[in-house]
Design a protein around this motif. Structure first.
Motif, PDB file in Angstrom:
ATOM      1  N   LEU A 171       0.890  -1.284  -0.001  1.00  0.00           N
ATOM      2  CA  LEU A 171      -0.116  -0.239  -0.226  1.00  0.00           C
ATOM      3  C   LEU A 171       0.703   1.232   0.036  1.00  0.00           C
ATOM      4  O   LEU A 171       2.166   1.168   0.252  1.00  0.00           O
ATOM      5  N   SER A 172       0.288   2.375  -0.409  1.00  0.00           N
ATOM      6  CA  SER A 172       1.097   3.550  -0.118  1.00  0.00           C
ATOM      7  C   SER A 172       1.628   3.855   1.334  1.00  0.00           C
ATOM      8  O   SER A 172       0.889   3.543   2.120  1.00  0.00           O
ATOM      9  N   ASN A 173       2.594   4.776   1.291  1.00  0.00           N
ATOM     10  CA  ASN A 173       3.067   5.057   3.029  1.00  0.00           C
ATOM     11  C   ASN A 173       1.771   5.746   3.632  1.00  0.00           C
ATOM     12  O   ASN A 173       1.672   5.449   4.718  1.00  0.00           O
ATOM     13  N   GLY A 174       0.991   6.788   3.107  1.00  0.00           N
ATOM     14  CA  GLY A 174      -0.150   7.288   3.787  1.00  0.00           C
ATOM     15  C   GLY A 174      -1.164   6.376   4.518  1.00  0.00           C
ATOM     16  O   GLY A 174      -1.569   6.309   5.339  1.00  0.00           O
ATOM     17  N   LEU A 175      -1.607   5.340   3.362  1.00  0.00           N
ATOM     18  CA  LEU A 175      -2.694   4.235   3.812  1.00  0.00           C
ATOM     19  C   LEU A 175      -1.892   3.359   4.660  1.00  0.00           C
ATOM     20  O   LEU A 175      -2.672   2.988   5.853  1.00  0.00           O
ATOM     21  N   SER A 176      -0.736   3.002   4.375  1.00  0.00           N
ATOM     22  CA  SER A 176      -0.041   2.272   5.555  1.00  0.00           C
ATOM     23  C   SER A 176       0.144   2.759   6.819  1.00  0.00           C
ATOM     24  O   SER A 176      -0.195   2.148   7.982  1.00  0.00           O
ATOM     25  N   HIS A 177       0.413   4.178   6.959  1.00  0.00           N
ATOM     26  CA  HIS A 177       0.319   4.623   8.349  1.00  0.00           C
ATOM     27  C   HIS A 177      -1.008   4.859   8.957  1.00  0.00           C
ATOM     28  O   HIS A 177      -1.286   4.716  10.123  1.00  0.00           O
ATOM     29  N   PHE A 178      -2.119   4.864   8.086  1.00  0.00           N
ATOM     30  CA  PHE A 178      -3.592   5.290   8.773  1.00  0.00           C
ATOM     31  C   PHE A 178      -3.808   4.108   9.290  1.00  0.00           C
ATOM     32  O   PHE A 178      -4.536   3.730  10.361  1.00  0.00           O
ATOM     33  N   LEU A 179      -3.616   2.598   8.611  1.00  0.00           N
ATOM     34  CA  LEU A 179      -3.918   1.752   9.052  1.00  0.00           C
ATOM     35  C   LEU A 179      -3.186   1.051  10.289  1.00  0.00           C
ATOM     36  O   LEU A 179      -3.891   0.599  11.146  1.00  0.00           O
ATOM     37  N   THR A 180      -1.931   1.376  10.423  1.00  0.00           N
ATOM     38  CA  THR A 180      -1.453   1.224  11.646  1.00  0.00           C
ATOM     39  C   THR A 180      -1.926   2.203  12.572  1.00  0.00           C
ATOM     40  O   THR A 180      -2.306   1.663  13.883  1.00  0.00           O
ATOM     41  N   ALA A 181      -2.276   3.538  12.285  1.00  0.00           N
ATOM     42  CA  ALA A 181      -2.898   4.012  13.498  1.00  0.00           C
ATOM     43  C   ALA A 181      -4.224   3.593  13.888  1.00  0.00           C
ATOM     44  O   ALA A 181      -4.597   3.539  15.323  1.00  0.00           O
ATOM     45  N   LEU A 182      -5.153   3.056  13.132  1.00  0.00           N
ATOM     46  CA  LEU A 182      -6.420   2.197  13.545  1.00  0.00           C
ATOM     47  C   LEU A 182      -6.092   1.221  14.318  1.00  0.00           C
ATOM     48  O   LEU A 182      -6.671   0.956  15.279  1.00  0.00           O
ATOM     49  N   ALA A 183      -4.946   0.376  14.061  1.00  0.00           N
ATOM     50  CA  ALA A 183      -4.616  -0.742  14.884  1.00  0.00           C
ATOM     51  C   ALA A 183      -4.207  -0.392  16.110  1.00  0.00           C
ATOM     52  O   ALA A 183      -4.424  -0.988  17.232  1.00  0.00           O
ATOM     53  N   VAL A 184      -3.385   0.750  15.870  1.00  0.00           N
ATOM     54  CA  VAL A 184      -2.880   1.071  17.585  1.00  0.00           C
ATOM     55  C   VAL A 184      -3.922   1.545  18.447  1.00  0.00           C
ATOM     56  O   VAL A 184      -4.178   1.125  19.440  1.00  0.00           O
ATOM     57  N   LEU A 185      -4.853   2.327  17.907  1.00  0.00           N
ATOM     58  CA  LEU A 185      -6.080   2.620  18.652  1.00  0.00           C
ATOM     59  C   LEU A 185      -7.018   1.478  19.275  1.00  0.00           C
ATOM     60  O   LEU A 185      -7.373   1.548  20.243  1.00  0.00           O
ATOM     61  N   ALA A 186      -7.354   0.653  18.215  1.00  0.00           N
ATOM     62  CA  ALA A 186      -7.815  -0.641  18.642  1.00  0.00           C
ATOM     63  C   ALA A 186      -7.337  -1.310  19.925  1.00  0.00           C
ATOM     64  O   ALA A 186      -8.044  -1.803  20.700  1.00  0.00           O
ATOM     65  N   SER A 187      -5.833  -1.285  19.809  1.00  0.00           N
ATOM     66  CA  SER A 187      -5.350  -2.190  20.895  1.00  0.00           C
ATOM     67  C   SER A 187      -4.993  -1.329  22.391  1.00  0.00           C
ATOM     68  O   SER A 187      -5.351  -2.023  23.469  1.00  0.00           O
ATOM     69  N   VAL A 188      -4.943  -0.107  22.055  1.00  0.00           N
ATOM     70  CA  VAL A 188      -4.659   0.790  23.116  1.00  0.00           C
ATOM     71  C   VAL A 188      -6.148   1.408  23.808  1.00  0.00           C
ATOM     72  O   VAL A 188      -6.423   1.267  24.995  1.00  0.00           O
ATOM     73  N   MET A 189      -7.110   1.634  22.958  1.00  0.00           N
ATOM     74  CA  MET A 189      -8.283   2.588  23.560  1.00  0.00           C
ATOM     75  C   MET A 189      -9.101   1.260  23.767  1.00  0.00           C
ATOM     76  O   MET A 189      -9.958   1.401  24.801  1.00  0.00           O
ATOM     77  N   MET A 246       9.720  13.167  24.713  1.00  0.00           N
ATOM     78  CA  MET A 246       8.111  13.194  24.851  1.00  0.00           C
ATOM     79  C   MET A 246       7.758  11.837  25.258  1.00  0.00           C
ATOM     80  O   MET A 246       8.010  10.896  24.305  1.00  0.00           O
ATOM     81  N   ALA A 247       7.182  11.446  26.136  1.00  0.00           N
ATOM     82  CA  ALA A 247       6.789  10.119  26.538  1.00  0.00           C
ATOM     83  C   ALA A 247       5.167  10.055  26.894  1.00  0.00           C
ATOM     84  O   ALA A 247       4.601  11.138  27.541  1.00  0.00           O
ATOM     85  N   VAL A 248       4.365   9.396  26.410  1.00  0.00           N
ATOM     86  CA  VAL A 248       2.873   9.335  26.618  1.00  0.00           C
ATOM     87  C   VAL A 248       2.510   7.978  27.165  1.00  0.00           C
ATOM     88  O   VAL A 248       2.802   7.009  26.714  1.00  0.00           O
ATOM     89  N   ASP A 249       1.765   8.160  28.110  1.00  0.00           N
ATOM     90  CA  ASP A 249       1.457   6.807  29.060  1.00  0.00           C
ATOM     91  C   ASP A 249       0.415   6.161  28.173  1.00  0.00           C
ATOM     92  O   ASP A 249      -0.353   6.651  27.186  1.00  0.00           O
ATOM     93  N   GLN A 250       0.606   4.666  28.171  1.00  0.00           N
ATOM     94  CA  GLN A 250      -0.405   3.715  27.375  1.00  0.00           C
ATOM     95  C   GLN A 250      -1.782   3.653  28.216  1.00  0.00           C
ATOM     96  O   GLN A 250      -2.025   2.532  28.424  1.00  0.00           O
ATOM     97  N   THR A 251      -2.451   4.742  27.910  1.00  0.00           N
ATOM     98  CA  THR A 251      -3.726   4.649  28.426  1.00  0.00           C
ATOM     99  C   THR A 251      -4.514   5.525  27.252  1.00  0.00           C
ATOM    100  O   THR A 251      -4.141   6.414  26.606  1.00  0.00           O
ATOM    101  N   GLY A 252      -5.785   5.207  27.194  1.00  0.00           N
ATOM    102  CA  GLY A 252      -6.541   5.950  26.280  1.00  0.00           C
ATOM    103  C   GLY A 252      -6.808   7.300  26.640  1.00  0.00           C
ATOM    104  O   GLY A 252      -6.776   8.218  25.547  1.00  0.00           O
ATOM    105  N   PRO A 253      -7.098   7.734  27.821  1.00  0.00           N
ATOM    106  CA  PRO A 253      -7.108   9.230  27.857  1.00  0.00           C
ATOM    107  C   PRO A 253      -5.846   9.771  27.733  1.00  0.00           C
ATOM    108  O   PRO A 253      -6.058  11.054  26.954  1.00  0.00           O
TER     109      PRO A 253
END
Length: 322
Positions: A171-189, A246-253
């Motif tokens: 896939l294109s870089n942009g679509l690859s990064h978008f799918l990765t972001a969705l997967a991250v949100l699903a796993s973290v949120m 920059m460090a961001v806690d692994q929490t949904g909020p």
């Protein structure tokens, strides 16, 4: 004196399409000395040769690994006897963070033409100083690896997930990064766990010498010497050191606060729960098999073997906008 020395790696992903145009442009331009390497092990010899032609600017044309190896060799190799010319990076690879920080983006041929124009007119107004990150195991005598952007904790896991699971889909870089972001949100949120989703992050301890410790699981860990962190955030100007963290806690909020603060450009305007912005000249990262990625290259901490980051003396870079 040659105006511009161009160091290219034909095997980098971005060069598979653009290198024929780069070669053609260089062949018709006597102000450019073009040297190609096929492996990062050849970069030291390439810079020895480039030093003999005494260029006004050195341009790196390759992926993240090529840029990292070239920066390491330029800083430690003494090929230029302490007088390294300003460095520019053509937009290439998957991220281009260094190129973007220097105002170099878009078509690489147009960027190269602009660099030649600046080199012929005089680089004085376009030179900016940037420190590098020196990554080592902290042992006396160990040769550090140098770069400018480090991702660790969950961010390193997500980068590896994108590299190993999403990029092979073609896939294109942009679509690859978008799918990765969705997967991250699903796993973290939502706490979802599956083989096709990113893994859970490991605990990590981050020590900033003289500034205390951060301990926990982080969905994002960034250390950089670029002018800005990702998402436009800046640590406070009163803090010590040249490496921005920059460090961001692994929490949904915490992730939601990061999203909204970056969307409305509020990063760094005030303290936010779960988002840590620090700055220091020495940073230790410790954890059991905790991964970090420095300019595209993977390194791993282990129990008793921390990753130690130190900022270097300033190195000259060429920024297109004066």
């Amino acid at each position: 004196m040659v105006c511009v020395a161009l160091l290219s790696n034909p095997k980098s992903t971005g060069n598979r399409q653009t290198l024929p145009r780069v070669r053609s442009y260089c062949a018709s331009n006597p102000d450019i000395f073009h040297y190609e390497v096929e492996h990062v092990d050849q970069i030291g010899r390439a810079l020895q040769t480039i030093a003999r032609v005494d260029p006004a600017v050195i341009v790196i044309n390759g992926g993240d690994g090529t840029v990292q190896a070239a920066l390491t060799e330029l800083y430690q190799g003494e090929h230029f006897h302490g007088r390294v010319p300003p460095i520019a990076v053509l937009p290439n690879g998957k991220t281009n963070l260094i190129a973007l920080d220097l105002g170099i983006h878009g078509d690489p041929i147009k960027a190269l033409a602009r660099i030649v124009e600046i080199a012929k007119a005089g680089v004085g107004d376009h030179v900016v100083a940037r420190e590098l990150i020196a990554l080592s195991d902290g042992q006396v005598g160990s040769r550090p690896v140098l770069g400018m952007f480090l991702g660790g904790a969950g961010l390193a896991d997500y980068i590896l997930y994108c590299r190993n699971q999403i990029y092979p889909l073609g896939l294109s870089n942009g679509l690859s990064h978008f799918l990765t972001a969705l997967a991250v949100l699903a796993s973290v949120m939502f706490g979802l766990r599956a083989r096709f989703l990113p893994p859970s992050t490991r605990p990590v301890r981050i020590s900033l010498i003289r500034e205390g410790q951060l301990v926990g699981r982080f969905s994002v860990l960034i250390v950089t010497t670029l002018e800005r962190l990702l998402l436009g955030s800046r640590p406070g100007e009163s803090q010590r050191g040249n490496m921005k963290l920059m460090a961001v806690d692994q929490t949904g909020p915490a992730l939601l606060r990061l999203f909204w603060a970056s969307l409305f450009r509020r990063m760094g305007k005030g303290k936010m729960q779960g988002i840590h912005l620090e700055q220091g000249d020495t940073i230790r990262i410790e954890g059991d098999r905790s991964s970090v990625i420095l300019d595209g290259e993977l390194f791993q901490a282990a129990e008793g073997r921390p990753i130690v980051l130190r900022s270097t003396e300033p190195v000259p870079f060429l920024r297109l906008a004066a």
